[in-house]
Design a protein around this motif. Structure first.
Motif, PDB file in Angstrom:
ATOM      1  N   ALA A 155      -1.296  -4.229   1.080  1.00 38.73           N
ATOM      2  CA  ALA A 155      -0.521  -2.990   1.166  1.00 38.73           C
ATOM      3  C   ALA A 155      -1.332  -1.791   0.692  1.00 38.73           C
ATOM      4  CB  ALA A 155       0.750  -3.130   0.345  1.00 38.73           C
ATOM      5  N   ALA A 156      -2.330  -2.033  -0.164  1.00 36.86           N
ATOM      6  CA  ALA A 156      -3.098  -0.926  -0.713  1.00 36.86           C
ATOM      7  C   ALA A 156      -4.259  -0.533   0.204  1.00 36.86           C
ATOM      8  CB  ALA A 156      -3.641  -1.323  -2.078  1.00 36.86           C
ATOM      9  N   GLU A 157      -4.573  -1.417   1.172  1.00 35.45           N
ATOM     10  CA  GLU A 157      -5.799  -1.222   1.949  1.00 35.45           C
ATOM     11  C   GLU A 157      -5.569  -0.409   3.228  1.00 35.45           C
ATOM     12  OE1 GLU A 157      -8.314  -5.147   0.639  1.00 35.45           O
ATOM     13  OE2 GLU A 157      -6.815  -5.395   2.214  1.00 35.45           O
ATOM     14  N   GLY A 158      -5.091   0.818   3.045  1.00 34.31           N
ATOM     15  CA  GLY A 158      -4.872   1.707   4.189  1.00 34.31           C
ATOM     16  C   GLY A 158      -6.165   1.981   4.921  1.00 34.31           C
ATOM     17  N   ALA A 159      -7.228   2.238   4.160  1.00 34.94           N
ATOM     18  CA  ALA A 159      -8.519   2.557   4.766  1.00 34.94           C
ATOM     19  C   ALA A 159      -9.044   1.359   5.553  1.00 34.94           C
ATOM     20  CB  ALA A 159      -9.516   2.949   3.689  1.00 34.94           C
ATOM     21  N   ARG A 160      -8.813   0.168   4.980  1.00 31.09           N
ATOM     22  CA  ARG A 160      -9.263  -1.046   5.662  1.00 31.09           C
ATOM     23  C   ARG A 160      -8.500  -1.245   6.967  1.00 31.09           C
ATOM     24  NH1 ARG A 160     -11.353  -6.279   5.326  1.00 31.09           N
ATOM     25  NH2 ARG A 160      -9.854  -7.872   5.914  1.00 31.09           N
ATOM     26  N   PHE A 161      -7.207  -0.975   6.936  1.00 33.16           N
ATOM     27  CA  PHE A 161      -6.404  -1.096   8.158  1.00 33.16           C
ATOM     28  C   PHE A 161      -6.989  -0.189   9.242  1.00 33.16           C
ATOM     29  CE2 PHE A 161      -2.977   0.066  11.044  1.00 33.16           C
ATOM     30  CZ  PHE A 161      -2.421  -1.165  11.324  1.00 33.16           C
ATOM     31  N   ALA A 162      -7.254   1.065   8.858  1.00 34.49           N
ATOM     32  CA  ALA A 162      -7.784   2.030   9.832  1.00 34.49           C
ATOM     33  C   ALA A 162      -9.139   1.555  10.369  1.00 34.49           C
ATOM     34  CB  ALA A 162      -7.927   3.393   9.175  1.00 34.49           C
ATOM     35  N   ARG A 163      -9.977   1.042   9.472  1.00 40.05           N
ATOM     36  CA  ARG A 163     -11.309   0.608   9.881  1.00 40.05           C
ATOM     37  C   ARG A 163     -11.216  -0.573  10.852  1.00 40.05           C
ATOM     38  NH1 ARG A 163     -14.569  -3.022   7.741  1.00 40.05           N
ATOM     39  NH2 ARG A 163     -13.357  -3.232   5.843  1.00 40.05           N
ATOM     40  N   ILE A 164     -10.330  -1.513  10.533  1.00 42.83           N
ATOM     41  CA  ILE A 164     -10.193  -2.687  11.406  1.00 42.83           C
ATOM     42  C   ILE A 164      -9.682  -2.272  12.775  1.00 42.83           C
ATOM     43  CG2 ILE A 164      -8.803  -4.778  11.762  1.00 42.83           C
ATOM     44  CD1 ILE A 164      -9.226  -5.279   8.736  1.00 42.83           C
TER      45      ILE A 164
END
Lengths: 168, 433
Positions: free
Chosen positions: A129-138
């Motif tokens: 839930a904290a990994e917004g940046a990771r979501f965008a990158r993926i």
């Protein structure tokens, strides 16, 4: 290695021709679990991170709920890629749901291989839930990967958005 | 209305005289399901299309053809069901597909046919086959998908497929095994999806005609039914002969016996070198093995393995093929066939034939059938259809019933191939002694 190299030669030619002749609107389906990945997508939005918008997100209660038929139906209906996502190992709200997701993922992959759909069109990722940046990158990575692969062969004759940013 | 009328006319539903034998015979109705073939027939006859199509029981029929067989007025209820389901599907009624319709999705993707399937990985180099042209076409069916999809069971229907191709090679046939094969569309047809069925049928018929094959052999009872009956209108010329692998083996019964016996004969020949070669044929046609061979391996040979045979509904009641698999099993040395209480025309079906009706009734039928199989004392349940294998293996997974239902399952060709391999081993062993 290019993404289509795993295909038989005839399919590679067909794929290359399609990529050149069809202007297409890339379509991804993202299955996101309620507790981590969906919230991760939310974090990406709240943090105003810019990322590729060519995906439809479908919320499921747990990544373990993503059954083969969800993914196969998406491909049948012409999705160019499917992303399965859930909580990191050990973080699953239902303790072992994401382990189940791995089993389903392997099974779907085997079936896709038989059908002749490139394996790279299916991806499994853990996003908290904290990994917004990771979501965008993926999402960016996956969109790029699918763009390189070209339209799904099952996408049929659809071409509703000629002149979209992905044409040519 | 017109469509319902055609369905009634073509399936002879009009001949029904309301005796109710169909419902009495129906395996679903027998164990308490609300399906009533009689009610469907009567409603069809009185033109109540809406009521039949929206009544939930249309898709609970197993299409096992038990009722057709018993009907004194020869109403083809199963054909009626096939047509009614097509009507229902057109009207937007879909069955509740088990596995969420994943298998139907697979079939529809194959029907679209844009991708290049990778379906021949099982074809090991020791199996001889031709990718395009030949006299005999071996139709593999969707076993490769089933094995991948049900890998957690574990289902191993490809073993039967491999054994079948191996046996054909041993009998001197190099079959066409094509990578362009697509699902036969059996399940889509029985789910009412005629559009995709027709796409598949057209492709497959074209593929077969292009191969120039005069005979089609398959290990799948459902594929055989579809090819023989449902594909008929799609052929541009006379359709080739279509055989189940058990029929094919039964046709080559003598050669099969030779394969099984000449090998164990050779020892006798070695013991009495005076026997001229020309006489061997006389001996090999006798069924009993020679006394010398018997004494030679008396200590090693086990008591005959007892097997029992499940008649697939498509092979038996739909196509009337009961004897060939039994003939084949009867010539195998060391194999004894023990029949179940309900056999041949009365055999219970595996209750999941069309991927459209997996419910507690189906489960109950499967468990009952497995109990019958266990009651014969047999150690192996032999089938002639991959679907039987999948559904019975699924039923065996119930942990509460495992002790009562578990039994090894094999395809007919697998059993034959193993018997030949054993005969060969025996010969090698004897020649070493």
């Amino acid at each position: 290695m290019t993404a289509t190299e795993s295909l038989p030669p005839a399919a590679q030619v067909a794929q290359a021709q399609r990529r050149e002749s069809i202007s297409w609107n890339l379509r991804l389906v993202v299955f996101a679990c309620n507790w981590c990945s969906y919230a991760g997508a939310d974090t990406a939005g709240v943090s105003r991170i810019q990322y590729e918008p060519y995906f439809r997100i479908i919320r499921v209660m747990c990544s373990g709920r993503i059954q083969p038929d969800f993914v196969l139906r998406a491909f049948e209906k012409g999705a160019d890629g499917v992303l399965m996502s859930g909580c990191h190992f050990g973080d699953c709200h239902y303790v072992f749901g994401n382990r189940r997701a791995v089993e389903q993922f392997e099974k779907i992959k085997r079936v896709l291989r038989l059908l002749g759909i490139e394996e790279q069109r299916l991806r499994l990722e853990w996003i908290s839930a904290a990994e917004g940046a990771r979501f965008a990158r993926i999402i960016n990575e996956f969109t790029d990967q699918i763009r390189r692969l070209g339209p799904s062969l099952l996408a049929g004759k659809r071409n509703p958005y000629a002149g979209s940013p992905h044409s040519g | 209305m017109q469509d319902l009328l055609t369905a009634v006319r073509e399936s002879r539903a009009w001949a029904c005289y309301d005796c109710g034998k169909c419902t009495a015979a129906c395996p679903i109705a027998r164990i308490g399901g609300s399906l009533s073939p009689r009610r469907h027939v009567l409603k069809a006859n009185s033109g109540q299309q809406k009521e039949i199509l929206q009544n939930g029981t249309l898709f609970s029929c197993l299409t096992c053809r038990m009722c057709d067989q018993r009907c004194p007025a020869t109403v083809a209820y199963t054909d009626l069901i096939q047509k009614l389901r097509a009507l229902a599907f057109r009207g937007g009624v879909e069955p509740e597909c088990p596995h969420g319709g994943a298998l139907q999705s697979l079939m529809r993707m194959m029907a679209k046919g844009e991708t290049h399937q990778d379906r021949l990985r099982w074809l090991s180099p020791d199996l001889k086959s031709d990718p395009e042209k030949g006299e005999v076409f071996y139709w593999t069916g969707c076993n490769v998908y089933y094995d991948a999809f049900f890998s957690d069971f574990p289902v191993a229907t490809l073993k039967g497929t491999k054994a079948a191709v191996g046996l054909m090679n041993k009998l001197g046939v190099v079959p066409v095994v094509s990578a362009d094969e697509r699902c036969c569309g059996h399940d889509l047809l029985w789910n009412g999806d005629r559009k995709h069925f027709e796409l598949l049928a057209q492709h497959n018929v074209k593929l077969l005609e292009a191969s120039g094959a005069q005979t089609l052999v398959t290990s799948c009872a459902e594929c055989l039914r579809t090819w023989k009956i449902d594909y008929e209108p799609f052929f541009s010329s006379k359709p080739p002969r279509m055989l189940h692998i058990s029929e094919f083996l039964a046709e080559h019964l003598q050669e099969l016996k030779n394969l099984l016996e000449t090998r164990s004969r050779r020892r006798e020949e070695a013991d009495s070198p005076s026997t001229p070669d020309g006489n061997i044929d006389l001996f090999t046609s006798t069924a009993a093995p020679s006394p010398q061979v018997r004494t030679g391996s008396a200590l090693e040979s086990k008591t005959p393995t007892s097997v029992t045979f499940q008649d697939p509904c498509r092979l038996g009641r739909h196509l009337g093929i009961y004897d060939p698999p039994r003939q084949v099993l009867s010539v195998l040395p060391g194999i004894k066939l023990a029949e179940m209480r309900n056999r041949a025309g009365a055999a219970l079906c595996c209750a999941g034939g069309t991927w459209s009706n997996c419910d507690r009734f189906a489960k109950q039928i499967q468990v009952e059938r497995l109990r019958e199989a266990r009651a014969t004392g047999a150690s192996v349940l032999v089938t002639a259809c991959p679907k039987c294998q999948i559904h019975f293996r699924c039923a065996m997974k119930d942990p509460r019933l495992r002790g009562e239902t578990e039994i090894e399952m094999k395809d007919v060709s697998e059993v034959v191939a193993e018997a030949i391999a054993q005969a060969f081993e025996k010969q090698v062993r004897e020649s070493c002694e």
